[in-house]
Design an enzyme around this catalytic site. Structure first.
Site, PDB file in Angstrom:
ATOM      1  N   ASP A  83       0.810  -1.212   0.000  1.00 44.42           N
ATOM      2  CA  ASP A  83       0.000   0.000   0.000  1.00 44.42           C
ATOM      3  C   ASP A  83       0.848   1.268   0.000  1.00 44.42           C
ATOM      4  O   ASP A  83       0.650   2.177  -0.812  1.00 44.42           O
ATOM      5  CB  ASP A  83      -0.914   0.033   1.226  1.00 44.42           C
ATOM      6  CG  ASP A  83      -1.830  -1.165   1.307  1.00 44.42           C
ATOM      7  OD1 ASP A  83      -1.309  -2.292   1.353  1.00 44.42           O
ATOM      8  OD2 ASP A  83      -3.051  -0.968   1.343  1.00 44.42           O
ATOM      9  N   ASP A 125      -1.391  -4.986   4.590  1.00 45.07           N
ATOM     10  CA  ASP A 125      -2.820  -4.722   4.779  1.00 45.07           C
ATOM     11  C   ASP A 125      -3.726  -5.827   4.255  1.00 45.07           C
ATOM     12  O   ASP A 125      -4.716  -6.196   4.891  1.00 45.07           O
ATOM     13  CB  ASP A 125      -3.201  -3.417   4.072  1.00 45.07           C
ATOM     14  CG  ASP A 125      -2.626  -2.201   4.776  1.00 45.07           C
ATOM     15  OD1 ASP A 125      -1.644  -2.357   5.513  1.00 45.07           O
ATOM     16  OD2 ASP A 125      -3.160  -1.108   4.601  1.00 45.07           O
ATOM     17  N   LYS A 126      -3.472  -6.314   3.059  1.00 45.81           N
ATOM     18  CA  LYS A 126      -4.377  -7.265   2.427  1.00 45.81           C
ATOM     19  C   LYS A 126      -3.978  -8.711   2.690  1.00 45.81           C
ATOM     20  O   LYS A 126      -4.701  -9.645   2.338  1.00 45.81           O
ATOM     21  CB  LYS A 126      -4.438  -7.032   0.908  1.00 45.81           C
ATOM     22  CG  LYS A 126      -4.673  -5.587   0.529  1.00 45.81           C
ATOM     23  CD  LYS A 126      -5.918  -5.013   1.180  1.00 45.81           C
ATOM     24  CE  LYS A 126      -5.981  -3.513   1.018  1.00 45.81           C
ATOM     25  NZ  LYS A 126      -5.018  -2.756   1.841  1.00 45.81           N
ATOM     26  N   GLU A 439      -7.170   3.645  -1.993  1.00 46.21           N
ATOM     27  CA  GLU A 439      -7.220   4.450  -0.778  1.00 46.21           C
ATOM     28  C   GLU A 439      -7.035   5.920  -1.137  1.00 46.21           C
ATOM     29  O   GLU A 439      -6.250   6.257  -2.026  1.00 46.21           O
ATOM     30  CB  GLU A 439      -6.118   4.027   0.195  1.00 46.21           C
ATOM     31  CG  GLU A 439      -6.325   2.648   0.781  1.00 46.21           C
ATOM     32  CD  GLU A 439      -5.219   2.241   1.729  1.00 46.21           C
ATOM     33  OE1 GLU A 439      -5.432   1.284   2.482  1.00 46.21           O
ATOM     34  OE2 GLU A 439      -4.138   2.859   1.705  1.00 46.21           O
ATOM     35  N   SER A 465      -6.987   4.598   4.157  1.00 47.82           N
ATOM     36  CA  SER A 465      -5.956   3.892   4.914  1.00 47.82           C
ATOM     37  C   SER A 465      -6.217   4.059   6.398  1.00 47.82           C
ATOM     38  O   SER A 465      -6.887   5.009   6.824  1.00 47.82           O
ATOM     39  CB  SER A 465      -4.587   4.479   4.557  1.00 47.82           C
ATOM     40  OG  SER A 465      -3.624   4.151   5.537  1.00 47.82           O
TER      41      SER A 465
END
Length: 559
Positions: A83, A125-126, A439, A465
């Site tokens: 990200d 994050d993912k 984001e 985010s």
């Protein structure tokens, strides 16, 4: 052990499976190793980003624990579209779709090779939701391990985090700081590897995994690279052998009750708005009926106990030393539902300081840090991190300033074209419309950095985010590409926010709105990952899973 033969025994033992064993022997494996339970060590290690670079050492300790527990660990890696390295660029379009690629990869590897259990080592994050989603499809026993957090950076007497740097870019554009001062911030903000010091999405989802019971206590907030983390990694390797012996599968742990527990913890600590995206997606894979209506009910009945950065001043390492997720689970008390866990909830520590983790009797707020907003602009809902919104914008009406993408909005904000009282609207950034559901941190950071955080709100069908704060209302559903009301907003339309009332309204008569032409759809890719994602992604309120049937005409009405 299980009454039924292990999957690996059925796949690799007996005369008829000699050809498969011969392939194992080519890797240097022994006959004895192949006879033991085979444990996949699913690792997000790479050399690209802070949250990944130390995971090779974490995996080694996990594998040591698996071996000590009588299993044979076998490691493989998954991708990580990072990200931070993609913010405010076209690269961000690939980040959320990568969650589905991770999920598919984990499912494919676990199923095709007949592993008996898995340890999921996540950084990013993912990665956490993707790994959990893929493993849920297999029904295997699994234990989760996180990359860990990072001590806050320091410039003089000031503690800084990643959002400090992003917001400092706008401060540079407005002349508040010099280029040299910006360079000092960017160099100092990450004193080590890990997931950062704030409640970013990766850190928040790790806390959700711990709250659900998928990890050992403390795994989600321990500092990356510490001796404590390596001990927890070893113990996690031992733990996966125990859950395999007990036949405790990931499906036994990820249930409706444990998902609600995860939501409550995220709400109690002012976690990332992206939990509203990933937890419904996890619920989807767990065959649990859970959407934003459930999320909002939990938000209204969960107190805010911790004001983690960026909503407050508590860093993740400070939170860890104060008791972390286990302290919050204890403080929430009867709000936490009983469910199977890899390890029991740790008992409350007597005499714990409450300056960082409030008591349930005296919380920072009676409600959680996130809210779902319904109204004429968001019939299916929108998400706001209310814990990070200045009180001056909890109730606000202002004229819309409409942009078709984040880049144009950032240029306008940095260029001084947004005035106090305005409501910045960024559309065509949803799962299908983007495509990829970027984001909007660049835009929110620009608002904060230009000194407009107390007077300007931002509304978008894109997402945010965990580093975002201010009046950032995102995930607006239906998105513009689905014909949602946000597609019909024009410059000057009055938009009204009532955060405590849970409302987001466009003050335009319905008849006039119907007479308008929606915004032009952006040009979409015709092939590749983004083309497939644009065709199949659901609305954000259903987790943006690859199931376009998730939205029906009946769902277009506000509850």
């Amino acid at each position: 052990m299980n009454a039924q033969p292990r999957r690996s025994t059925q796949r690799y033992q007996g005369p008829d499976r000699a050809f498969a064993r011969s392939w194992w022997y080519g890797t240097g494996r022994t006959q004895d190793e192949i006879k033991r339970p085979l444990v996949a060590v699913v690792n997000a290690w790479n050399e690209i980003a802070d949250e990944n670079v130390f995971l090779d050492k974490v995996a080694k300790r996990v594998k040591d624990g698996v071996i000590a527990g009588g299993g044979t660990p076998m490691e493989f890696n998954v991708i990580h579209a990072t990200d931070v390295l993609s913010e405010a660029s076209d690269g961000m379009r690939y980040v959320l779709p990568s969650r589905e690629t991770v999920a598919d990869s984990v499912e494919i590897m676990l199923q095709s090779h007949a592993f008996d259990a898995a340890v999921l080592i996540a950084g990013g994050d993912k990665i956490t939701p993707g790994m959990i989603m893929g493993t849920l499809r297999t029904g295997l026993p699994a234990v989760y391990v996180y990359t860990g957090t990072t001590e806050a950076g320091q410039v003089g007497d000031r503690e800084i985090s990643w959002e400090t740097v992003f917001e400092a870019i706008a401060e540079f554009h407005s002349g508040k700081i010099t280029e040299a001062e910006l360079a000092e911030l960017e160099t100092a903000q990450m004193p080590g590897s890990g997931g950062g010091a704030s409640a970013y999405t990766g850190n928040t989802m790790a806390m959700c995994a711990e709250a659900m019971g998928l990890s050992l206590p403390g795994v989600s907030t321990v500092v990356n690279g510490s001796a404590e983390q390596l001990r927890l990694a070893y113990d996690s390797g031992l733990a996966v052998m125990k859950v395999l012996e007990d036949n405790l599968t990931i499906g036994d742990i990820v249930t409706e009750a444990s998902i609600r527990n995860a939501v409550r913890v995220a709400l109690a600590v002012c976690g990332s708005t992206n939990t509203s995206l990933h937890l419904p997606a996890i619920a989807y894979e767990a065959h649990v009926d859970f959407d934003w209506r459930d999320f909002d009910k939990l938000a209204l009945s969960t107190p805010t106990l911790v004001q983690l950065r960026p909503s407050g001043e508590v860093s993740l390492p400070q939170f860890h030393r104060a008791g972390g997720v286990q302290a919050v689970l204890n403080e929430l008390g009867d709000l936490i539902e009983a469910s199977p866990r890899v390890s029991p909830i740790q008992p409350a520590v007597e005499g714990r300081a409450t300056d960082q983790i409030a008591t349930a009797e005296q919380p920072f707020s009676e409600t959680g840090g996130l809210r779902v907003l319904y109204g004429s602009l968001s019939p299916l809902g929108a998400i706001v991190k209310i814990g990070g919104v200045p009180k001056s914008l909890h109730n606000h009406s202002g004229p819309a300033r409409v942009f078709e993408n984040e880049e144009d909005a950032i240029v306008a904000i940095h260029g001084g074209k947004i005035q106090p009282g305005d409501v910045v609207v960024i559309r065509n950034e949803g799962p299908r419309g983007g495509p990829g559901f970027r984001e909007m941190l660049g835009a929110t950071a620009a608002v904060v950095g230009m000194g407009l955080a107390d007077t300007v709100a931002l509304v978008t069908d894109g997402r945010f985010s965990g580093a975002s704060h201010g009046a950032a209302i995102g995930y607006v559903c239906p998105e513009a590409a689905s014909g949602g009301p946000i597609a019909y907003v024009r410059d000057g339309d009055i938009i009204t926010l009532d955060l405590h009332g849970g409302r987001l309204d466009l003050d335009v008569p319905e008849e006039e709105l119907k007479s308008r032409t929606p915004s032009a759809a952006p040009t979409r890719p015709t092939r590749g990952v983004l083309a497939r994602y644009a065709k199949s992604a659901s609305e954000a309120c259903y987790g943006a899973v690859l199931d376009p049937t998730r939205v029906t005409a009946q769902d277009q009405q506000a509850p």
